[in-house]
Motif scaffolding. Structure first.
Motif, PDB file in Angstrom:
ATOM      1  N   PHE A  18       0.824  -1.207   0.000  1.00 20.79           N
ATOM      2  CA  PHE A  18       0.000   0.000   0.000  1.00 20.79           C
ATOM      3  C   PHE A  18       0.863   1.264   0.000  1.00 20.79           C
ATOM      4  N   LYS A  19       1.970   1.239   0.746  1.00 15.21           N
ATOM      5  CA  LYS A  19       2.884   2.387   0.746  1.00 15.21           C
ATOM      6  C   LYS A  19       3.516   2.564  -0.633  1.00 15.21           C
ATOM      7  N   ARG A  20       3.799   1.435  -1.293  1.00 18.58           N
ATOM      8  CA  ARG A  20       4.409   1.488  -2.625  1.00 18.58           C
ATOM      9  C   ARG A  20       3.435   2.102  -3.630  1.00 18.58           C
ATOM     10  N   VAL A  21       2.192   1.697  -3.568  1.00 18.14           N
ATOM     11  CA  VAL A  21       1.171   2.263  -4.460  1.00 18.14           C
ATOM     12  C   VAL A  21       1.071   3.768  -4.256  1.00 18.14           C
ATOM     13  N   GLN A  22       1.026   4.193  -3.000  1.00 21.76           N
ATOM     14  CA  GLN A  22       0.914   5.619  -2.705  1.00 21.76           C
ATOM     15  C   GLN A  22       2.122   6.391  -3.230  1.00 21.76           C
ATOM     16  N   ALA A  23       3.322   5.832  -3.016  1.00 27.19           N
ATOM     17  CA  ALA A  23       4.543   6.526  -3.436  1.00 27.19           C
ATOM     18  C   ALA A  23       4.640   6.618  -4.952  1.00 27.19           C
ATOM     19  N   VAL A  24       4.273   5.546  -5.649  1.00 24.99           N
ATOM     20  CA  VAL A  24       4.312   5.570  -7.114  1.00 24.99           C
ATOM     21  C   VAL A  24       3.299   6.581  -7.649  1.00 24.99           C
ATOM     22  N   ALA A  25       2.109   6.582  -7.075  1.00 29.45           N
ATOM     23  CA  ALA A  25       1.073   7.523  -7.515  1.00 29.45           C
ATOM     24  C   ALA A  25       1.515   8.966  -7.300  1.00 29.45           C
ATOM     25  N   GLU A  26       2.159   9.244  -6.173  1.00 35.31           N
ATOM     26  CA  GLU A  26       2.642  10.597  -5.893  1.00 35.31           C
ATOM     27  C   GLU A  26       3.744  10.991  -6.875  1.00 35.31           C
ATOM     28  N   ALA A  27       4.629  10.040  -7.188  1.00 36.42           N
ATOM     29  CA  ALA A  27       5.709  10.339  -8.134  1.00 36.42           C
ATOM     30  C   ALA A  27       5.164  10.699  -9.507  1.00 36.42           C
ATOM     31  N   LEU A  28       4.034  10.099  -9.875  1.00 38.57           N
ATOM     32  CA  LEU A  28       3.428  10.341 -11.181  1.00 38.57           C
ATOM     33  C   LEU A  28       2.407  11.479 -11.154  1.00 38.57           C
ATOM     34  N   GLY A  29       2.142  12.001  -9.961  1.00 39.95           N
ATOM     35  CA  GLY A  29       1.167  13.086  -9.861  1.00 39.95           C
ATOM     36  C   GLY A  29      -0.267  12.636 -10.018  1.00 39.95           C
ATOM     37  N   VAL A  30      -0.573  11.388  -9.627  1.00 37.91           N
ATOM     38  CA  VAL A  30      -1.943  10.864  -9.766  1.00 37.91           C
ATOM     39  C   VAL A  30      -2.399  10.287  -8.420  1.00 37.91           C
ATOM     40  N   GLN A  31      -2.377  11.135  -7.394  1.00 38.61           N
ATOM     41  CA  GLN A  31      -2.688  10.669  -6.048  1.00 38.61           C
ATOM     42  C   GLN A  31      -4.091  10.066  -5.935  1.00 38.61           C
ATOM     43  N   ALA A  32      -5.055  10.656  -6.623  1.00 37.09           N
ATOM     44  CA  ALA A  32      -6.425  10.143  -6.541  1.00 37.09           C
ATOM     45  C   ALA A  32      -6.509   8.725  -7.091  1.00 37.09           C
ATOM     46  N   GLU A  33      -5.810   8.470  -8.193  1.00 40.83           N
ATOM     47  CA  GLU A  33      -5.800   7.119  -8.766  1.00 40.83           C
ATOM     48  C   GLU A  33      -5.115   6.138  -7.815  1.00 40.83           C
ATOM     49  N   GLY A  34      -4.108   6.627  -7.081  1.00 38.41           N
ATOM     50  CA  GLY A  34      -3.432   5.785  -6.104  1.00 38.41           C
ATOM     51  C   GLY A  34      -4.361   5.367  -4.985  1.00 38.41           C
ATOM     52  N   GLU A  35      -5.150   6.302  -4.490  1.00 35.36           N
ATOM     53  CA  GLU A  35      -6.118   5.978  -3.438  1.00 35.36           C
ATOM     54  C   GLU A  35      -7.156   4.989  -3.953  1.00 35.36           C
ATOM     55  N   SER A  36      -7.577   5.185  -5.203  1.00 39.36           N
ATOM     56  CA  SER A  36      -8.560   4.276  -5.800  1.00 39.36           C
ATOM     57  C   SER A  36      -7.982   2.868  -5.945  1.00 39.36           C
ATOM     58  N   LEU A  37      -6.723   2.761  -6.351  1.00 42.06           N
ATOM     59  CA  LEU A  37      -6.103   1.447  -6.510  1.00 42.06           C
ATOM     60  C   LEU A  37      -5.973   0.750  -5.157  1.00 42.06           C
ATOM     61  N   GLN A  38      -5.597   1.493  -4.125  1.00 41.62           N
ATOM     62  CA  GLN A  38      -5.519   0.882  -2.801  1.00 41.62           C
ATOM     63  C   GLN A  38      -6.885   0.348  -2.367  1.00 41.62           C
ATOM     64  N   THR A  39      -7.908   1.088  -2.654  1.00 41.82           N
ATOM     65  CA  THR A  39      -9.267   0.653  -2.301  1.00 41.82           C
ATOM     66  C   THR A  39      -9.625  -0.625  -3.043  1.00 41.82           C
ATOM     67  N   ARG A  40      -9.259  -0.702  -4.327  1.00 44.38           N
ATOM     68  CA  ARG A  40      -9.564  -1.903  -5.116  1.00 44.38           C
ATOM     69  C   ARG A  40      -8.800  -3.116  -4.592  1.00 44.38           C
ATOM     70  N   ILE A  41      -7.547  -2.909  -4.207  1.00 52.46           N
ATOM     71  CA  ILE A  41      -6.763  -4.028  -3.678  1.00 52.46           C
ATOM     72  C   ILE A  41      -7.371  -4.535  -2.376  1.00 52.46           C
ATOM     73  N   ARG A  42      -7.748  -3.610  -1.490  1.00 55.00           N
ATOM     74  CA  ARG A  42      -8.363  -4.012  -0.220  1.00 55.00           C
ATOM     75  C   ARG A  42      -9.670  -4.757  -0.466  1.00 55.00           C
ATOM     76  N   ALA A  43     -10.456  -4.283  -1.416  1.00 57.94           N
ATOM     77  CA  ALA A  43     -11.728  -4.943  -1.727  1.00 57.94           C
ATOM     78  C   ALA A  43     -11.500  -6.347  -2.284  1.00 57.94           C
ATOM     79  N   SER A  44     -10.461  -6.504  -3.117  1.00 60.71           N
ATOM     80  CA  SER A  44     -10.174  -7.826  -3.685  1.00 60.71           C
ATOM     81  C   SER A  44      -9.722  -8.798  -2.601  1.00 60.71           C
ATOM     82  N   LEU A  45      -8.984  -8.296  -1.598  1.00 56.97           N
ATOM     83  CA  LEU A  45      -8.576  -9.150  -0.486  1.00 56.97           C
ATOM     84  C   LEU A  45      -9.782  -9.509   0.389  1.00 56.97           C
ATOM     85  N   ASP A  46     -10.665  -8.554   0.598  1.00 59.74           N
ATOM     86  CA  ASP A  46     -11.888  -8.838   1.368  1.00 59.74           C
ATOM     87  C   ASP A  46     -12.718  -9.919   0.684  1.00 59.74           C
ATOM     88  N   ALA A  47     -12.701  -9.914  -0.653  1.00 62.48           N
ATOM     89  CA  ALA A  47     -13.514 -10.869  -1.417  1.00 62.48           C
ATOM     90  C   ALA A  47     -13.029 -12.305  -1.243  1.00 62.48           C
TER      91      ALA A  47
END
Length: 277
Positions: free
Chosen positions: A124-153
């Protein structure tokens, strides 16, 4: 200076300022990624088109394998990276040698190092850091949410076998994944017992020691199976052949990045480890 000329220069200055401050300009348009999980995250963020090159561990998605490679991210070449003329390098913290990255920084190549330790929180920290490096923080938060949802499933599903090992074949002695490895973290996440967790890192095992650990299921990578001459040859290796896993035909070759990378497809990996057959 006429009013019209002054106004034009002012407008040009404003446009230049906007360009320099925009996320794309700050993040860089020619991006090189170092580390398979880093590359996979970039594609999962929808930013794969900005990549001009990656490294030899970048095996997913298919588009990543079609990009120029700058070598293996743990053994980098300065010339190989510079040949791609990057203005942004996003590197796993395990990338190196350090002096290559330091030289790149000194030569004006913006280099962002992102967390890459075993475990789901590092992902999750890696996703956030990559998203920040690319300037797409909102997409990073969305990806973290999708990963958490897939694990919940896939939560609450009991594994078919408990005693497990991850064994790699790279041309020399067999290597077993012990504690403090991504493979061990993935086994734990799937609810399996890593019978080799008394060791740390990837360590060679004698045939006798391997047989004594008596795993019920053995996981390896597709590259390891290929290196051994196929899964049948891998299974026939002394030590492996003596395990309950081999005797029952419970040896599985898995996509390298899925098994070792702890990336956005982590829930898929967890489901596969729990029910590999």
């Amino acid at each position: 200076m006429s009013d019209s000329t002054g106004g034009m220069m002012f407008r040009v200055s404003v446009v230049l300022a906007i360009l320099l401050l925009s996320p794309l300009a700050v993040a860089g348009e020619r991006v090189v990624s170092l580390g398979g999980s880093v590359t996979e995250i970039i594609y999962a963020l929808g930013e794969g088109e900005r990549l001009v090159a990656d490294d030899a561990s970048s095996l997913y998605p298919k588009e990543a394998t079609e990009l120029p490679s700058v070598g293996y991210y743990r053994n980098l070449s300065l010339e190989g990276i510079l040949s791609q003329q990057p203005d942004l390098l996003i590197a796993s913290e395990n990338a190196g040698p350090p002096e290559v990255l330091e030289r790149l920084q000194a030569m004006g190549v913006k280099t962002v190092t992102v967390p890459d330790q075993p475990g789901i929180e590092s992902l999750f920290k890696r996703v956030q850091a990559v998203a920040e490096a690319l300037g797409v923080q909102a997409e990073g938060e969305s990806l973290q949410t999708r990963i958490r949802a897939s694990l919940d499933a896939v939560a609450g599903v009991e594994p078919e076998y408990r005693r497990a090992m991850v064994i790699l074949h790279r041309g020399g002695p067999l290597l077993s994944a012990g504690a403090d490895t991504s493979a061990d973290a993935l086994l734990q996440l799937a609810g399996l017992q890593n019978v080799a967790d008394a060791m740390k890192g990837y360590k060679p095992l004698s045939s006798e020691a391997l047989a004594a650990l008596a795993p019920d299921v053995i996981f390896t990578t597709e590259a390891s199976a290929e290196s051994a001459g196929g899964l049948a040859e891998f299974s026939a290796h002394p030590g492996i052949a003596a395990t309950p896993a081999a005797k029952a035909g419970r040896i599985v070759a898995i996509d390298d990045l899925l098994l070792l990378g702890m990336g956005p497809r982590v829930a898929e990996a967890v489901a596969l480890l729990r029910h590999p057959f």
